[in-house]
Scaffold this motif. Structure first.
Motif, PDB file in Angstrom:
ATOM      1  N   ASN A 117      -0.040  -2.820   5.058  1.00 22.99           N
ATOM      2  CA  ASN A 117      -0.606  -2.915   6.395  1.00 22.99           C
ATOM      3  C   ASN A 117      -1.756  -1.906   6.528  1.00 22.99           C
ATOM      4  OD1 ASN A 117      -0.960  -3.677   9.028  1.00 22.99           O
ATOM      5  ND2 ASN A 117       0.743  -2.478   9.809  1.00 22.99           N
ATOM      6  N   GLN A 138       2.591 -11.393   5.520  1.00 23.57           N
ATOM      7  CA  GLN A 138       2.243 -10.075   6.036  1.00 23.57           C
ATOM      8  C   GLN A 138       2.774  -9.923   7.444  1.00 23.57           C
ATOM      9  OE1 GLN A 138      -1.997 -10.074   5.799  1.00 23.57           O
ATOM     10  NE2 GLN A 138      -2.002 -10.322   3.604  1.00 23.57           N
ATOM     11  N   GLU A 139       2.659  -8.716   7.924  1.00 23.10           N
ATOM     12  CA  GLU A 139       3.131  -8.408   9.267  1.00 23.10           C
ATOM     13  C   GLU A 139       2.417  -9.245  10.329  1.00 23.10           C
ATOM     14  OE1 GLU A 139       2.825  -4.368  11.625  1.00 23.10           O
ATOM     15  OE2 GLU A 139       3.997  -4.103   9.778  1.00 23.10           O
TER      16      GLU A 139
END
Length: 172
Positions: A117, A138-139
């Motif tokens: 991140n 991904q986040e």
């Protein structure tokens, strides 16, 4: 140190604005140009991407690999440039003209191959003018049009899934 925190916050705010206004328009155009954004701190076998591009019939002059590292190492890769947080200014501005040129290219496909991140590498993906974006889970799911849920170490699985979905979407 305090200024660095403010810079990070301004870049995150700009990134959120970009992703909020992002419009997706998936077409069945064939993939003829490929951009790859990779964090070399996580995955440094760049040659696998060159082999992958040959697998999906992308000519070498239509392939651009954008490498990123959190460290300010000089000449991390001898055959290509490696960008780092120093190449970014406030509010998502790009201070490196070479990086700005790569981001401005209208790739048919952009692959984001990183999981950390890091605001700056996410800015590269968000600012890219690519028509279709594929990435690892991904986040923030707003970055990519298609997300392949693998880890960075599972490159062959990722490659097989990308080829499968490009075939399904009639892009290959």
């Amino acid at each position: 140190m305090i200024l660095q925190g403010f810079k990070e916050k301004s870049n995150k705010k700009y990134l959120n604005k970009l992703l909020s206004n992002r419009e997706t328009n998936v077409t069945d155009d064939k993939v003829e140009s490929l951009g790859i954004v990779v964090n070399v701190d996580e995955f440094d076998d760049i040659e696998q991407f060159v082999n992958f591009s040959e697998t999906i019939n992308i000519r070498s002059n239509k392939l651009k690999i954008i490498t990123f590292s959190e460290n300010e190492k000089e000449d991390l890769l001898s055959w290509d440039s490696c960008f780092n947080p120093a190449d970014f200014g406030w509010n998502g501005s790009i201070k490196n003209t070479e990086l700005d040129t790569l981001i401005s290219k209208n790739f048919d496909l952009l692959i984001s191959y990183y999981t950390k991140n890091i605001t700056e590498i996410k800015l590269i993906t968000a600012l890219s003018k690519a028509k279709f974006k594929i990435g690892i889970y991904q986040e923030d799911e707003r970055l990519n049009d298609l997300i392949i849920k693998t880890t960075v170490k599972e490159f062959n699985l990722f490659k097989d899934e990308v080829i499968k979905y490009l075939t399904i979407l009639n892009k290959n």
